[in-house]
Design an enzyme around this catalytic site. Structure first.
Site, PDB file in Angstrom:
ATOM      1  CE  LYS A   1     -14.698   2.366 -56.150  1.00 39.30           C
ATOM      2  NZ  LYS A   1     -15.602   2.840 -55.148  1.00 39.30           N
TER       3      LYS A   1
ATOM      4  CB  THR B   1     -15.591   0.045 -52.650  1.00 38.80           C
ATOM      5  OG1 THR B   1     -16.669   1.182 -53.193  1.00 38.80           O
ATOM      6  CG2 THR B   1     -16.484  -0.925 -52.656  1.00 38.80           C
ATOM      7  CG  ASP B   2     -16.170   5.752 -52.167  1.00 43.46           C
ATOM      8  OD1 ASP B   2     -16.959   6.604 -51.853  1.00 43.46           O
ATOM      9  OD2 ASP B   2     -16.111   4.897 -52.920  1.00 43.46           O
TER      10      ASP B   2
ATOM     11  CE1 TYR C   1     -24.344   2.413 -55.186  1.00 45.63           C
ATOM     12  CE2 TYR C   1     -24.312   2.637 -53.015  1.00 45.63           C
ATOM     13  CZ  TYR C   1     -23.609   2.710 -54.115  1.00 45.63           C
ATOM     14  OH  TYR C   1     -22.140   2.442 -54.161  1.00 45.63           O
TER      15      TYR C   1
ATOM     16  CB  THR D   1     -21.958  -0.099 -51.870  1.00 49.34           C
ATOM     17  OG1 THR D   1     -21.715   1.228 -52.220  1.00 49.34           O
ATOM     18  CG2 THR D   1     -22.577  -0.627 -52.790  1.00 49.34           C
TER      19      THR D   1
ATOM     20  CD  GLU E   1      12.573  14.357 -61.881  1.00 43.22           C
ATOM     21  OE1 GLU E   1      12.707  13.585 -62.939  1.00 43.22           O
ATOM     22  OE2 GLU E   1      12.768  15.438 -61.814  1.00 43.22           O
TER      23      GLU E   1
HETATM   24  N1  DAS Z   1     -19.619   5.419 -50.611  1.00 48.85           N
HETATM   25  C1  DAS Z   1     -18.990   4.228 -51.145  1.00 48.85           C
HETATM   26  C2  DAS Z   1     -18.352   3.720 -49.490  1.00 48.85           C
HETATM   27  O1  DAS Z   1     -18.941   3.841 -48.679  1.00 48.85           O
HETATM   28  C3  DAS Z   1     -19.911   3.331 -51.445  1.00 48.85           C
HETATM   29  C4  DAS Z   1     -19.142   1.998 -51.493  1.00 48.85           C
HETATM   30  O2  DAS Z   1     -18.630   1.903 -52.870  1.00 48.85           O
HETATM   31  O3  DAS Z   1     -19.057   1.099 -50.673  1.00 48.85           O
HETATM   32  O4  DAS Z   1     -17.227   3.499 -49.907  1.00 48.85           O
END
Ligand code: DAS
Length: 362
Positions: free
Chosen positions: A198, A125-126, A59, A45, A319
């Site tokens: 995240k 970020t994923d 986006y 992103t 467990e």
């Molecule tokens: N799809 C997400 C990624 O590329 C966009 C982001 O949050 O960076 O991880």
């Protein structure tokens, strides 16, 4: 004004072709008083563009190249001598072992150079939390490696990418960040690659270390550290990927009410060398699945009991009788991070006692 020009610049720039590393030379470490920081761009992103300035979801990620990202934050030249490379350009949900090996090898090669003081990696970020832990385990240097992303595309009002990139470059050039392991820096906060995760699909403060806590803050153009990880990382690692061109297959079986061994059996049939069982609670094993896990172990597949819960220690022999089953427990690593450590462990050994020690050390 600044954000407008940033948006204008980035929407006007057509996406760079990405087939080879594009070395974009900026003032080539012209000012020796400033730290030399290399930015390795991978997409996400932070390099995304939306159709309007109010598009903050829906986006397109991974559109803008490293040169545009650097040019859009002219303040970078006040805090570091910056160079950029486009290592690849992907939305990070598409991250895989090949990309990880390419990135890690480039990081280690650059950090071995005397004219590189630190590295920033721009990333989606994923899967930042996974790349951060992978690099935490394979980078062979104490020099700072800072991973940065954004939750809003570069074209959005109040895009967070520019300030995140600015802070990440300062952090990567800071003596205080030396020896702290791989760091993730967004939203003015500094988290450790081992624990950060995240926690929200869309908000700016999504990266948290829920119970163990963040390491510090970026404020007033410098880092403020209050903690550091107690686990082995980076220069202290025993893992070496420089000679590898693949990693062992390790899959994650998610635990839930009414589960059965279908997914597990499919992973075994696909050739998994390790299985992370993301159990309910303290890594509990459903009776419907336990026999198949035992069968998998008998085939030499290493089984790690983790938990879908996300926080806390998965207790050995809690467990399940891990000693009797010859299973490993993940300690506090969530399933996606436990998978990374098991993958790297399997490049060195299949001995479960040795692997369990690794889970207590890293
Ligand atoms: N799809 C997400 C990624 O590329 C966009 C982001 O949050 O960076 O991880």
């Amino acid at each position: 004004m600044f954000v407008g020009c940033y948006r204008h610049l980035l929407t006007a720039i057509s996406p760079l072709m990405v087939s080879a590393a594009l070395l974009v030379s900026h003032p080539s470490f012209a000012d020796q008083k400033l730290p030399n920081v290399t930015i390795l761009a991978t997409g996400g992103t932070i390099a995304g563009t939306g159709s309007t300035s109010t598009t903050t979801v829906g986006y397109t990620a991974a559109k803008v190249g490293v040169e545009a990202l650097i040019e859009a934050v002219p303040e970078l030249k006040n805090v570091a001598n910056v160079k950029g490379e486009q290592v690849f350009q992907i939305a990070s949900e598409n991250m895989n072992n090949d990309y990880w090996l390419t990135l890690a090898k480039r990081v280690n090669t650059l950090l071995a150079q005397d004219d590189v003081d630190g590295i920033v990696i721009t990333h989606g970020t994923d899967t930042i939390e996974e790349t951060a832990y992978f690099l935490d385990l394979v980078v062979k240097s104490k020099k700072p490696v800072v991973i940065v992303g954004a939750m809003r595309p570069s074209t959005a009002i109040s895009a967070d990418g520019p300030i995140n990139l600015y802070n990440a470059v300062i952090l990567a050039g800071s003596p205080e960040a030396v020896g702290k392991g791989v760091l993730v820096c967004l939203n003015d906060e500094i988290n450790a690659g081992r624990e950060v995760t995240k926690t929200n699909t869309a908000t700016l403060n999504t990266f948290r270390t829920p119970e163990l806590g963040l390491l510090g803050y970026m404020q007033d153009n410098r880092p403020h550290f209050y903690r550091q990880s107690t686990r082995r990382n980076t220069a202290d690692t025993e893992f070496d990927i420089m000679g590898l061109d693949s990693l062992p297959r390790v899959d994650i079986v998610y635990g839930y009410a009414n589960m059965d061994p279908t997914a597990l059996n499919a992973f075994v049939a696909a050739g998994a060398k390790g299985i992370i069982h993301a159990g309910v609670g303290d890594g509990s094993l459903a009776s419907a699945v336990k026999p198949s896990l035992i069968e998998a172990r008998k085939k030499g597949i290493v089984i790690v009991r983790s938990s879908r819960v996300g926080n806390g220690i998965v207790a050995r022999n809690g467990e399940a009788n891990d000693d009797e089953l010859d299973f490993v427990v993940s300690d506090t690593l969530n399933p996606q991070k436990a998978r990374i450590l098991l993958m790297l462990a399997l490049t060195r050994t299949t001995d479960t006692k040795t692997i369990q020690t690794m889970f207590y050390n890293y």
